[in-house]
Scaffold this motif. Sequence first.
Motif, short mmCIF file in Angstrom:
data_model
loop_
_atom_site.label_atom_id
_atom_site.label_comp_id
_atom_site.label_asym_id
_atom_site.label_seq_id
_atom_site.Cartn_x
_atom_site.Cartn_y
_atom_site.Cartn_z
N GLU A 61 10.59 3.23 -5.95
CA GLU A 61 9.95 1.92 -6.56
C GLU A 61 10.37 0.71 -5.74
N ILE A 117 8.66 0.58 -2.08
CA ILE A 117 7.26 -0.04 -1.98
C ILE A 117 7.07 -1.50 -1.86
N THR A 118 6.26 -1.61 -0.72
CA THR A 118 6.03 -3.11 -0.51
C THR A 118 4.49 -3.19 -0.53
N PRO A 119 3.93 -4.48 -0.33
CA PRO A 119 2.36 -4.73 -0.17
C PRO A 119 1.98 -3.95 1.20
N ARG A 175 1.65 3.19 -10.46
CA ARG A 175 1.63 2.03 -10.55
C ARG A 175 1.24 1.08 -9.28
N HIS A 176 1.28 1.91 -8.29
CA HIS A 176 0.83 0.97 -7.06
C HIS A 176 -0.30 1.85 -6.37
N HIS A 208 -2.29 1.12 -4.06
CA HIS A 208 -2.43 1.03 -2.63
C HIS A 208 -1.84 2.05 -1.97
N VAL A 209 -0.85 2.77 -2.46
CA VAL A 209 -0.05 3.75 -1.74
C VAL A 209 -0.64 5.11 -1.79
#
Length: 400
Positions: free
Chosen positions: A158, A161-163, A195-196, A198-199
């Motif tokens: 967690e 993870i970045t944009p 939860r992300h 885009h990954v």
Amino acid sequence: MPFLSDTLARVSPSPTVAVSQKAMELKAAGHDVIGLGAGEPDFDTPDNIKAAAIAAIEAGKTKYTAVDGIPEVKQAICAKFKRENGLDYSPSQVAVSTGGKQVLYNALLATLNPGDEVIIPAPYWVSYPDMVRLGGGEPVIVETTLEDGFRISPEALEAAITPKTKWFIFNSPSNPTGAGYGHNQLKALTDVLMRHPHVWVMTDDMYEHLAYDGFQFCTPAQVEAGLYDRTLTVNGVSKSYAMTGWRIGYAAGPEHLIAAMRKLQSQSTTNPCSISQWATVEALNGPQEFLAERNEAFRKRRDLVVSGLNACEGITCAIPEGAFYVYPSIAGCIGKTSAGGTLIDTDEAFATALLEEHGVAVVFGAAFGLSPYFRVSYATSDEALSEACRRIQTFCAGLS
């Protein structure tokens, strides 16, 4: 104007290949060397698979094929994913390449743009970061620990993870540690990934069938159906089927990603070897009983090596869940001097002195992104492993 590409400066030669090459050179020069560097089973390719390849040659199946695999091998791969992993893929979602490395490389090169980040738990297979760099991306290394079984925690994932994160590369059982993630451990990671959105997830399942002591393999898209549309599930026949030289890797994922990988491959190698593809059809569709027999041999070798290394002064070796590697810590050896006069200030110094003084070739931990450790491949004979452990024990006993 420089002749060589600036891109080349972003990567390094493979350390595992370098160690194997050095061991072969010393052997050729007459030195008594035990090579524990190569990640390659010493078992032969099963006879039914070799027979299928011979039959393909005799039938004249030696021409160009579709860029990313013949229909028969894609169908066999789809059947394998359904049978063993509970994953439904169509042939249009499958890519076949010249080894698993090309599959991973194609996917990264087809998707990465400058500034994109790829999360890689360390220790890692040596090629992951360099393939990311070749694709123009930035590897984000997340270190694990011996105490955590060399597994990335949900909290660490967690936090990484970045944009800019595009991929999370996941390898279980692991090269170089042999660490495996059970269903609950993997579910904790997939919960983070859900939860992300885009990954994307790139799995390296090459050691799927090499699992011991009741460890149950599972892969991310199998554990979390919500990740199916952003997971590339990668596998191959090199390790489990002792087909390293046949050079066949494969993957399944969303059609648009597979199409992009196919486009890239069409302008590089084109199709993988036609004969190897037919051999792979037999490998995946044919008898599988030999896998359990070979696993038992590997498990015994693992236990032999773990016991032998834990008998060395200054070394701590965990018991891995799978693959055919161990990744012992040499924290208790750092700062000492070998009998031959080498200061052991790094794991690379340890590996170099061990090779030069006692003829045992291992790969130093810095190559995998986590020190002070080294990797042993136990995919060789019991006799060679026993002698190698004896030599390592002698080497460690001589440190002062």
